[in-house]
Design an enzyme around this catalytic site. Structure first.
Site, PDB file in Angstrom:
ATOM      1  N   VAL A  82       0.850  -1.194   0.000  1.00 30.51           N
ATOM      2  CA  VAL A  82       0.000   0.000   0.000  1.00 30.51           C
ATOM      3  C   VAL A  82       0.887   1.245   0.000  1.00 30.51           C
ATOM      4  O   VAL A  82       1.718   1.440   0.888  1.00 30.51           O
ATOM      5  CB  VAL A  82      -0.942   0.012   1.213  1.00 30.51           C
ATOM      6  CG1 VAL A  82      -1.805   1.279   1.200  1.00 30.51           C
ATOM      7  CG2 VAL A  82      -1.833  -1.229   1.208  1.00 30.51           C
ATOM      8  N   LYS A  83       0.689   2.064  -1.007  1.00 35.13           N
ATOM      9  CA  LYS A  83       1.482   3.282  -1.175  1.00 35.13           C
ATOM     10  C   LYS A  83       0.752   4.447  -0.518  1.00 35.13           C
ATOM     11  O   LYS A  83      -0.431   4.690  -0.788  1.00 35.13           O
ATOM     12  CB  LYS A  83       1.693   3.540  -2.669  1.00 35.13           C
ATOM     13  CG  LYS A  83       2.813   4.481  -3.019  1.00 35.13           C
ATOM     14  CD  LYS A  83       3.001   4.454  -4.535  1.00 35.13           C
ATOM     15  CE  LYS A  83       4.085   5.374  -4.999  1.00 35.13           C
ATOM     16  NZ  LYS A  83       4.146   5.395  -6.479  1.00 35.13           N
ATOM     17  N   VAL A  84       1.460   5.169   0.350  1.00 38.37           N
ATOM     18  CA  VAL A  84       0.856   6.198   1.196  1.00 38.37           C
ATOM     19  C   VAL A  84       1.676   7.485   1.079  1.00 38.37           C
ATOM     20  O   VAL A  84       2.909   7.431   1.076  1.00 38.37           O
ATOM     21  CB  VAL A  84       0.839   5.726   2.672  1.00 38.37           C
ATOM     22  CG1 VAL A  84       0.261   6.791   3.580  1.00 38.37           C
ATOM     23  CG2 VAL A  84       0.065   4.420   2.811  1.00 38.37           C
TER      24      VAL A  84
END
Length: 215
Positions: A82-84
């Site tokens: 998951v890219k945040v």
């Protein structure tokens, strides 16, 4: 240093994968939008091609919504990361994902202290942006070196992804300055393979071979 490809184009991913060098994929909303496809379906498709980590970015800016989105993304395949974004809300989400055992890639990192904060929040990866720093007169490679030194001093396991890679020099210098990974557009991967002296050498070999066949 490992190689990721920065794209949401399936053909580009397959072509890079055939080279035997591809360790993962990074995407962002802009790249997926350019493909004109359903976001979740494209991530699922990419995960079917590549065994390594596939970064899929959340759209929301509030931590609770990021967490909700990230949980859904993580369900797509076990190799989803998951890219945040590097914000206060992003750090809250990273901590929650870390507690849940969901891997994260903190993006839009432009300072060493941002990278350190992300690592301490539990990020699996941090993505310092090279090209965008170069664009405003800074040296993006200084950032890679600083982050690598800090992580080494403090025995931090978070991996550094050199992002916003524009050319082959970025790739070489990222490797020299301690990046664990470079995520690279397809056109730059193509440029890495080529060198004019390689082409000249092949032409000479072929010409010499043809001469031997004429005898």
């Amino acid at each position: 240093m490992k190689f990721f490809i920065d794209t949401a184009n399936i053909n580009e991913i397959k072509e890079a994968n055939e080279l035997g060098i591809l360790a993962g994929v990074t995407t962002n909303p802009s790249l997926v939008a350019k493909e004109g496809v359903d976001f979740h379906e494209r991530i699922r498709e990419i995960c079917g091609v590549v065994e390594g980590p596939v970064s899929a970015e959340v759209i929301s800016l509030e931590a609770d919504k990021m967490i909700e989105e990230g949980k859904e993304l993580a369900k797509i395949a076990p190799n989803v990361v998951v890219k945040v974004p590097m914000t206060k809300e992003g750090l809250k989400a990273v901590k929650a994902f870390s507690d849940l055992g969901i891997r994260t890639n903190v993006t839009l990192v432009f300072s060493a202290v941002q990278a350190l904060l992300a690592a301490r929040a539990g990020a699996t990866y941090v993505s310092p942006f090279l090209g965008r720093l170069d664009d405003i007169g800074h040296n993006g490679m200084d950032l890679i070196r600083q982050v690598a030194e800090i992580f080494a001093i403090h025995d931090i396991e978070t991996e550094i992804i050199a992002a916003s890679v524009r050319h082959s020099v970025h790739v070489t210098e990222a490797a020299l300055n301690g990046a664990h990974i470079a995520t690279i557009p397809a056109n730059v991967i193509g440029a890495l393979v080529k060198h004019p002296l390689t082409d000249q050498g092949i032409e000479k070999f072929l010409a010499d071979w043809e001469k031997t066949q004429e005898k």
